[in-house]
Design an enzyme around this catalytic site. Structure first.
Site, mmCIF file in Angstrom:
data_model
loop_
_atom_site.group_PDB
_atom_site.id
_atom_site.type_symbol
_atom_site.label_atom_id
_atom_site.label_comp_id
_atom_site.label_asym_id
_atom_site.label_seq_id
_atom_site.Cartn_x
_atom_site.Cartn_y
_atom_site.Cartn_z
ATOM 1 N N GLU A 278 0.826 -1.210 0.000
ATOM 2 C CA GLU A 278 0.000 0.000 0.000
ATOM 3 C C GLU A 278 0.863 1.264 0.000
ATOM 4 O O GLU A 278 0.469 2.302 -0.508
ATOM 5 C CB GLU A 278 -0.902 -0.024 1.243
ATOM 6 C CG GLU A 278 -2.284 0.549 0.990
ATOM 7 C CD GLU A 278 -3.258 0.215 2.103
ATOM 8 O OE1 GLU A 278 -4.071 -0.696 1.914
ATOM 9 O OE2 GLU A 278 -3.198 0.844 3.171
ATOM 10 N N HIS A 307 7.407 -27.215 0.201
ATOM 11 C CA HIS A 307 6.708 -28.275 -0.527
ATOM 12 C C HIS A 307 5.575 -27.700 -1.367
ATOM 13 O O HIS A 307 4.608 -28.392 -1.677
ATOM 14 C CB HIS A 307 6.183 -29.316 0.473
ATOM 15 C CG HIS A 307 7.297 -29.908 1.271
ATOM 16 N ND1 HIS A 307 7.970 -31.055 0.882
ATOM 17 C CD2 HIS A 307 7.915 -29.468 2.403
ATOM 18 C CE1 HIS A 307 8.934 -31.304 1.766
ATOM 19 N NE2 HIS A 307 8.916 -30.362 2.691
ATOM 20 N N LYS A 421 -13.150 2.201 -1.822
ATOM 21 C CA LYS A 421 -14.080 2.561 -0.747
ATOM 22 C C LYS A 421 -15.247 3.365 -1.325
ATOM 23 O O LYS A 421 -16.415 3.132 -0.995
ATOM 24 C CB LYS A 421 -13.371 3.417 0.323
ATOM 25 C CG LYS A 421 -12.466 2.638 1.274
ATOM 26 C CD LYS A 421 -11.978 3.533 2.424
ATOM 27 C CE LYS A 421 -11.044 2.794 3.375
ATOM 28 N NZ LYS A 421 -10.562 3.580 4.508
HETATM 29 O O1 PA5 Z 1 -3.054 2.068 5.914
HETATM 30 C C1 PA5 Z 1 -4.172 2.519 5.790
HETATM 31 O O2 PA5 Z 1 -4.418 3.733 5.955
HETATM 32 C C2 PA5 Z 1 -5.353 1.638 5.445
HETATM 33 O O3 PA5 Z 1 -4.982 0.342 5.141
HETATM 34 C C3 PA5 Z 1 -6.326 1.601 6.606
HETATM 35 O O4 PA5 Z 1 -5.678 1.077 7.736
HETATM 36 C C4 PA5 Z 1 -7.586 0.777 6.279
HETATM 37 O O5 PA5 Z 1 -8.146 1.184 5.058
HETATM 38 C C5 PA5 Z 1 -8.609 0.949 7.393
HETATM 39 O O6 PA5 Z 1 -8.945 2.302 7.551
HETATM 40 P P1 PA5 Z 1 -9.641 2.827 8.858
HETATM 41 O O7 PA5 Z 1 -8.728 2.638 10.012
HETATM 42 O O8 PA5 Z 1 -9.878 4.290 8.597
HETATM 43 O O9 PA5 Z 1 -10.912 2.079 9.031
#
Ligand code: PA5
Length: 448
Positions: A278, A307, A421
């Protein structure tokens, strides 16, 4: 101290196609620039994870010490950065520390998975910790509403004492809910991104609940941060690993495999997958130019995946960099009895410890990959404990941001996740998403 063994990431007679050490020197200036950008971001207070070793954990410890002892389970409702670190910490330490309290993490909207979790817990002795930085994520909100409703019916008199909410200090819908309902609340700091937040209330509260020593986690993180202040890459494990991964990316190694030789550490490979994917998988660079960069993180488990995957890793496309996580001292161990001393097929195992076999297989895979000219490195945990896990977390968070700087992208945003989202909101009928809904209708029509 966590050890970073990088020999097999560098050119040698065993690895003639690997990056020469001189190239690390050639990138001195780029590293210095990345370092300066990081220092400027720290001053501007946008890289809050760096300062977490000084995090004030007293509100967490006060809350935990006041919990009615009959609560023996916590269910975390969260997703991505609001869940993966919690699970990884618990998986790593639950057996090492023989933790008495349980942690379950519900990080999906799969109804069967929810059913499984509900059937494993006693509602009367379970606390629910809703974690979401934004306070709006559909998956977490759905779980929160279902479980609050269940708890309200079961414990109308005190359901609010069974729900904890961890979210932004001021912003977001859930902050208003906290004010209206009086739930116990904790904070996701504004300057710490979701996937960098495991050492905040996000990961520390559930850890303290189950009995993990959170002060030791932070001590380990502080110690690694100190190691990673050095500018000389060979002295700085996060910078060196970041730089070498960056250089390999440019040489066509588009995949980064993390392979713990430890079931306890396997969920940290999952945590790493999110952090690396990410943060670095980006379409645009900081100047807005299309670059489409990133390296696909893959997790594998030693010895299990020997394996399953190692055939591909040694003989398939040479497009991967490998990181083994290994452990030197295991808290529990077993000696393999010599049940058939007369049979050479198995007698060589008799009298050996299981950990010896595990680590021999780790070395064997390292050698096999090296012989096949596949770059690889080891992160060695002297033992699985809070201190070394804290070091590991800090090393990889710094490494990720540093690599982002080398790539000239923003490692802290996630525009691709936001797009998903928004499409979900549109599909599920949320107000304010009419334009996106119309676009989806068009897409569906074209599909028919
Ligand atoms: O790293 C990030 O910002 C995302 O992966 C969030 O952790 C994830 O989308 C969850 O978001 P939130 O904590 O706002 O629910």
């Amino acid at each position: 101290m966590l050890r970073f063994e990088y020999r097999n990431l560098l050119h040698s007679k065993d690895l003639p196609t690997a990056i020469p050490a001189s190239k690390v020197q050639d990138f001195r200036y780029a590293c210095m620039q990345a370092h300066e950008e990081i220092q400027a971001d720290r001053k501007a207070n946008v890289l809050g994870f760096y300062e977490l070793p000084e995090y004030d954990v007293s509100p967490i410890l006060d809350y935990i010490s006041g919990i009615d002892p009959h609560f023996d389970t916590m269910v975390v409702l969260g997703i991505g950065g609001s869940a993966l670190g919690n699970r990884a910490l618990y998986s790593a330490l639950k057996t090492e520390r023989e933790l008495k309290r349980r942690l379950l993490v519900y990080d999906n909207v799969d109804p069967i998975y929810l059913h499984e979790i509900l059937s494993q817990i006693d509602l009367d002795t379970t606390l629910f910790n809703v974690i979401t930085k934004s306070g709006t994520t559909a998956e977490t909100m759905a779980g929160y509403m279902i479980l609050t409703d269940i708890l309200k019916k079961r414990h109308p008199e005190d359901y609010t004492k069974r729900i904890i909410i961890t979210t932004d200090r001021e912003k977001g819908f859930l902050r208003q809910v906290i004010q209206n309902e009086g739930y116990q609340s904790f904070v996701v700091p504004d300057n710490v991104g979701g996937r960098f937040s495991v050492l905040t209330d996000v990961g520390l509260l559930s850890s303290a609940f189950v009995g993990i020593n959170i002060a030791e986690l932070l001590r380990g993180a502080a110690s690694m941060r100190q190691r990673c202040e050095k500018l000389d890459s060979f002295e700085n494990p996060a910078y060196l690993n970041g730089l070498l991964h960056y250089l390999y990316m440019h040489e066509g190694k588009k995949i980064s495999v993390m392979m713990p030789y430890s079931n306890s550490l396997y969920d940290f490979a999952d945590w790493y997958r999110q952090l690396w994917a990410e943060s670095l998988g980006k379409r645009h660079n900081s100047k807005g130019r299309e670059v489409f960069v990133g390296q696909t993180p893959v997790k594998a488990l030693g010895t299990t995946d020997q394996h399953s995957q190692v055939q591909l890793y040694t003989e398939g496309p040479n497009d991967k960099v490998f990181t083994f996580l290994g452990v030197e001292n295991f808290k529990h161990d077993y000696v393999i009895p010599n049940l058939h001393p007369e049979r050479g097929e198995v007698s060589y195992l008799g009298g050996k410890k299981l950990s010896e076999l595990l680590n021999a297989e780790w070395l064997a895979t390292e050698i096999a990959l090296t012989k096949a000219h596949r770059p690889n490195c080891n992160i060695v945990f002297p033992a699985i404990d809070e201190f070394h896990i804290g070091e590991f977390i800090m090393m990889y968070e710094i490494q990720t941001v540093f690599t982002g700087k080398l790539l000239h992208i923003d490692p802290l945003d996630q525009p691709g996740v936001e797009a998903g989202k928004i499409a979900t909101y549109a599909l599920m009928g949320k107000a304010g998403y009419d334009k996106e809904r119309a676009e989806i209708q068009e897409y569906l029509k074209a599909k028919d």
